[in-house]
Write a protein that holds these residues in place. Structure first.
Motif, short mmCIF file in Angstrom:
data_model
loop_
_atom_site.label_atom_id
_atom_site.label_comp_id
_atom_site.label_asym_id
_atom_site.label_seq_id
_atom_site.Cartn_x
_atom_site.Cartn_y
_atom_site.Cartn_z
N PHE A 140 0.81 -1.23 0.00
CA PHE A 140 0.00 0.00 0.00
C PHE A 140 0.84 1.27 0.00
CE2 PHE A 140 -2.21 3.43 2.20
CZ PHE A 140 -3.29 3.60 1.34
N PRO A 141 1.90 1.37 0.83
CA PRO A 141 2.70 2.61 0.78
C PRO A 141 3.25 2.90 -0.61
CG PRO A 141 3.26 1.32 2.73
CD PRO A 141 2.39 0.45 1.87
N LEU A 142 3.73 1.87 -1.30
CA LEU A 142 4.25 2.04 -2.65
C LEU A 142 3.14 2.46 -3.60
CD1 LEU A 142 6.66 1.75 -4.58
CD2 LEU A 142 6.00 -0.63 -4.89
N SER A 143 1.99 1.79 -3.49
CA SER A 143 0.86 2.12 -4.37
C SER A 143 0.36 3.54 -4.10
CB SER A 143 -0.27 1.12 -4.16
OG SER A 143 0.13 -0.19 -4.48
N SER A 153 1.37 10.37 -7.33
CA SER A 153 2.10 10.90 -8.48
C SER A 153 1.20 10.94 -9.71
CB SER A 153 3.33 10.04 -8.75
OG SER A 153 4.02 10.50 -9.89
N MET A 154 0.41 9.89 -9.91
CA MET A 154 -0.48 9.86 -11.08
C MET A 154 -1.57 10.91 -10.96
SD MET A 154 -0.72 5.72 -11.62
CE MET A 154 -1.76 5.82 -13.07
N ALA A 155 -2.04 11.15 -9.74
CA ALA A 155 -3.07 12.18 -9.54
C ALA A 155 -2.50 13.56 -9.89
CB ALA A 155 -3.57 12.15 -8.11
N LYS A 156 -1.26 13.81 -9.47
CA LYS A 156 -0.61 15.07 -9.82
C LYS A 156 -0.45 15.19 -11.33
CE LYS A 156 1.97 15.90 -5.55
NZ LYS A 156 3.33 16.09 -4.95
N MET A 157 -0.07 14.06 -11.96
CA MET A 157 0.10 14.06 -13.40
C MET A 157 -1.22 14.39 -14.11
SD MET A 157 3.27 13.32 -14.19
CE MET A 157 3.09 12.75 -15.87
N ALA A 196 7.05 7.09 -11.16
CA ALA A 196 6.45 6.50 -9.96
C ALA A 196 5.17 5.73 -10.26
CB ALA A 196 6.15 7.60 -8.93
N GLY A 197 4.46 6.15 -11.30
CA GLY A 197 3.23 5.45 -11.65
C GLY A 197 3.46 4.05 -12.16
N CYS A 198 4.71 3.74 -12.56
CA CYS A 198 5.02 2.40 -13.07
C CYS A 198 5.30 1.39 -11.96
CB CYS A 198 6.25 2.45 -13.97
SG CYS A 198 6.11 3.59 -15.33
N LEU A 199 5.62 1.88 -10.78
CA LEU A 199 6.08 0.98 -9.73
C LEU A 199 5.10 -0.13 -9.39
CD1 LEU A 199 7.91 3.48 -7.34
CD2 LEU A 199 8.89 1.96 -9.04
N PRO A 200 3.79 0.16 -9.23
CA PRO A 200 2.87 -0.95 -8.94
C PRO A 200 2.86 -2.01 -10.04
CG PRO A 200 1.82 1.14 -8.44
CD PRO A 200 3.09 1.46 -9.18
N SER A 243 -7.14 -1.73 -6.61
CA SER A 243 -6.33 -0.64 -7.16
C SER A 243 -7.21 0.54 -7.56
CB SER A 243 -5.51 -1.12 -8.36
OG SER A 243 -4.59 -2.13 -7.97
N ILE A 244 -8.34 0.22 -8.19
CA ILE A 244 -9.28 1.27 -8.59
C ILE A 244 -9.76 2.04 -7.36
CG2 ILE A 244 -11.60 1.68 -9.50
CD1 ILE A 244 -11.05 -0.65 -11.45
N GLY A 245 -10.13 1.31 -6.30
CA GLY A 245 -10.59 1.96 -5.08
C GLY A 245 -9.51 2.83 -4.47
N GLN A 246 -8.29 2.32 -4.40
CA GLN A 246 -7.19 3.10 -3.84
C GLN A 246 -6.91 4.34 -4.68
OE1 GLN A 246 -3.90 0.38 -3.64
NE2 GLN A 246 -4.48 -0.41 -1.62
N GLN A 247 -6.87 4.15 -6.00
CA GLN A 247 -6.55 5.26 -6.88
C GLN A 247 -7.63 6.34 -6.84
OE1 GLN A 247 -5.44 4.01 -10.79
NE2 GLN A 247 -4.97 6.07 -11.52
#
Length: 551
Positions: free
Chosen positions: A380-383, A389-393, A431-435, A533-537
Motif C-alpha cells: 500500500f505505501p508504494l501504491s 504521483s499519477m493524480a498530480k500528473m 512513480a506510476g510504473c512501480l505498482p 487498485s481502482i478503489g485506492q486510486q
C-alpha cells in the motif's frame, strides 16, 4: 521513458512472449519408442537388475499372471501375480484431467500407456531368485479396506528356490499415499545369505494428458533422483536416449522417482520415521532405457541373513498427488518434486501463505481473494505514492496540452518544458510504473504456483468456476478484468503522445484475449487486484483534488 511508454513496453513484451509460446514455439517432442520386435533381450540393462536369461521376454513387454484387486480409501489397486508388480493404481480422490468425475489412473498397463512398479532380488550366483518375472501365489483375489480398519496387507509368495523362500507383502494405510512394500526372505540353507533387492518404476516416455501448462509452459515428465549429497536431479528421457543422463549413481540416503504434472511415484530409501536403508552401505541408483520403456530404480543390499533365519527389507512407495504436506511427511526433499520453475523463490512461500489462508476459510478461491488483499495491503505505501504521483500528473494534463500547442513540432523544447514543470510541481512520471513492475514477479510466482499446485487442481470457487487451475469456461473473469483495466485507464492521466494514448485504450482488450488462456485462479487474482487498485486510486485522486481546492 515516461510512465505510459514503460507500461506499454511491459504489456507488449508479455503479449509477445506468451503469444509466441502459445502459437509458434515448438511443442515438446515425446521420447521416441523403438518397436518391440527390435528390442534387445535383456530388459534391465547391464545395471544388475537383469532377470534370468532363460526367460524369453521382449523389453518393454510385460508378462501377466493373475490379478489381485485392493480397494482402500485412497486407492483402487491391481497387483499382478507375475512378479507381484503393481500394475494399476487409481487415485479415487482425484479426477481425470478431462473428466473430474472419473478417478485418475496413475499406474496402468495398456496399449496407450505403461507405467508400473516392480521389485525383485539379485544374486549373481543364484539366477533363479524371485524377480519381476517370477510367478507368485496368493490366496486373495479382492481385498477391501473396511471402515474400522486402518491397514490392509496383501501377501504374495514365490516358490522356494535353492533353499530360499520369498514373500512380498504390500501394506496400504488409511489416509496415506505411502504403500509399504516388504520382502520377507527365509534362508533355509546351511550358510548365510547375501542378496540385493531392486525397486524400480517403469514407464513409457509419453507425456500424460494435462502435462502442459498455459501459453507454452510445460511441466517435467521423467525420472528424478535425490540424495542429501547430490540434492534433487531430474533426468530427461531425451538424455537417457543419448546416454547423457547425469545423476548421482549412489548415496547414503534419498529416493528415486518418476514425475509428471501434479503426480509422482517414488521409492523412499530413507523415509521419515523409518530406518535409512542406505546408511551402512551406499544404495545404487539406475536410470536407463529398457526397450520401449524407461526404468528408474534403486538397488539395496539386504542385511546378511543367517542360516535358518528370515530377513526383512521394507521400502515404502509413495504414489499419488504432489501435495505439499504429504510429500514433506513422506521423506526429506520429496517436496522438491513439486516444480515451481524458475520462480520457486516466490511461488513456494506464496503457496505457504495461501495454504494457511485456505486452512482458515476452506475454499481456494476465497483464499486467493484474501491473499490478493494481503498483497495489496503489503504494498500500500508504494501504491499510495504511485497514485499520488499519477493524480498530480492528471492535474498537470491541461498545462501539458497547452505546452504541446505552444511548442508545436519542436519536441525537444516541449520535453524540456515538461521536465521543468515536473520538477517545479515535484511530480515523478516513473512513480506510476512501480505498482506494475511490482506486480510482474508476483504475477509470475502465482502463475507457477497455480501450475504446480495439485491442491488447486479441480478446486472450485463458486458458481461457474469449478476448477481454479484451468481457464474460465465462460470467459467471465477475463471480461471483468478487461472492464476493470478500462476503468483504471480512465483514472490515469492522458498520455501526451496520441499514439501512446491509443495504445493504452486497447490494452484492456489485449489483456482480456491473453488472459482467456490463463487459469481462472490467476485471473481471479488480477481482477481482485484491479478492483482494489481502482478503489485506492480513486480515493487518493480525490484527496489530491480536494487539497488543490483548499488552497
Amino acid at each position: 521513458m515516461d510512465t505510459k511508454r514503460l507500461v506499454v513496453f511491459v504489456v507488449l513484451s508479455f503479449a509477445i512472449l506468451f503469444g509466441w509460446q502459445h502459437w509458434f514455439a515448438p511443442k515438446p517432442v515425446p521420447a521416441i519408442s523403438q518397436p518391440q520386435e527390435q528390442a534387445a533381450a535383456t530388459p534391465a540393462g547391464a545395471a544388475g537388475m537383469a532377470a534370468p536369461a532363460s526367460v524369453a521376454e521382449a523389453p518393454g513387454k510385460l508378462q501377466n499372471g493373475g490379478r489381485v484387486r485392493v480397494k482402500t480409501d485412497l486407492f483402487d489397486a491391481e497387483i499382478d501375480t507375475m512378479g507381484g508388480d503393481l500394475r494399476k493404481l487409481t487415485l479415487s480422490q482425484h479426477g481425470q484431467h478431462e473428466d473430474a468425475k472419473t478417478p485418475f489412473v496413475l499406474f496402468q498397463e495398456g496399449p496407450e500407456h505403461i507405467y508400473v512398479a516392480q521389485t525383485g532380488l539379485i544374486k549373481s550366483d543364484m539366477p533363479n531368485l524371485p524377480t519381476h518375472r517370477t510367478l507368485f501365489t496368493t490366496k486373495d483375489s479382492l481385498m477391501v479396506m473396511q471402515p474400522d480398519f486402518n491397514e490392509l496387507s496383501l501377501r504374495l509368495e514365490a516358490p522356494e528356490v535353492d533353499g530360499v523362500k520369498v514373500a512380498k507383502i504390500y501394506t496400504f494405510k488409511r489416509g496415506s499415499y505411502q504403500i509399504d512394500v516388504r520382502h520377507e526372505i527365509t534362508n533355509s540353507r546351511a550358510q548365510p545369505l547375501d542378496v540385493e533387492a531392486y525397486f524400480r518404476l517403469m514407464r513409457d516416455g509419453k507425456d500424460p494428458k494435462g502435462s502442459g501448462g498455459y501459453l507454452g509452459a510445460a511441466t517435467f515428465t521423467g525420472p528424478a533422483v535425490y540424495t542429501e549429497a547430490g540434492k534433487f536431479q531430474k533426468v530427461a528421457f531425451s538424455d537417457i536416449d543419448k546416454d547423457k543422463a547425469e545423476y548421482v549413481k549412489s548415496g547414503k540416503d534419498g529416493w528415486i522417482a518418476m514425475l509428471q504434472h501434479y503426480f509422482a511415484s517414488a521409492w523412499l530409501l530413507s523415509p521419515n520415521g523409518s530406518a535409512n536403508l542406505c546408511a551402512k552401505q551406499d544404495c545404487r541408483f539406475v536410470v536407463e532405457r529398457v526397450g520401449d520403456l524407461y526404468s528408474a530404480g534403486a538397488i539395496v543390499k539386504v542385511p546378511t541373513i543367517a542360516a535358518g533365519a528370515t530377513g526383512v527389507i521394507n521400502v515404502p512407495l509413495y504414489a499419488g498427488p504432489q501435495e505439499t504436506r504429504a510429500l514433506e511427511a513422506a521423506a526429506p526433499g520429496l517436496d522438491l518434486v513439486k516444480d515451481y520453475g524458475m520462480f520457486t523463490v516466490l511461488a513456494k512461500p506464496m503457496f505457504w501463505v495461501l495454504d494457511k489462508i485456505h486452512g482458515m476459510v476452506g475454499n481456494w478461491g476465497w483464499a486467493i481473494v484474501i491473499f490478493t488483499i494481503l498483497i495489496k495491503l503489503a504494498f500500500f505505501p508504494l501504491s499510495a505514492a504511485s497514485y499520488r504521483s499519477m493524480a498530480k500528473m492528471k492535474k498537470l494534463a491541461p498545462r501539458m496540452q497547452k505546452m504541446k500547442e505552444q511548442y508545436g513540432d519542436d519536441r525537444m523544447k516541449f520535453q524540456q518544458a515538461v521536465m521543468e514543470m515536473y520538477k517545479q510541481e515535484k511530480a515523478n512520471p516513473i512513480a506510476g510504473c512501480l505498482p506494475v513492475l511490482v506486480q510482474i514477479p508476483v504475477f509470475m510466482g502465482l502463475y507457477w504456483m497455480l501450475l504446480a499446485a495439485v491442491e488447486l487442481r479441480q478446486a472450485p470457487w463458486m458458481l461457474w468456476i469449478h476448477d481454479l487451475s484451468v481457464a474460465d469456461p465462460y470467459y467471465v473473469l477475463p471480461i471483468l478484468m478487461a472492464a476493470s483495466m478500462y476503468v483504471q485507464a480512465l483514472l490515469n492521466p492522458p498520455a501526451a503522445d496520441p499514439l501512446q494514448d491509443k495504445m493504452m485504450k486497447i490494452m484492456p482488450l489485449v489483456f482480456s484475449v491473453m488472459f482467456i488462456f490463463f487459469p481462472a485462479g490467476l485471473v481471479l487474482y488480477w481482477v481482485v487486484n484491479n478492483l482494489f487498485s481502482i478503489g485506492q486510486q480513486w480515493y487518493i485522486t480525490r484527496m489530491i483534488e480536494n487539497e488543490g481546492k483548499g488552497k
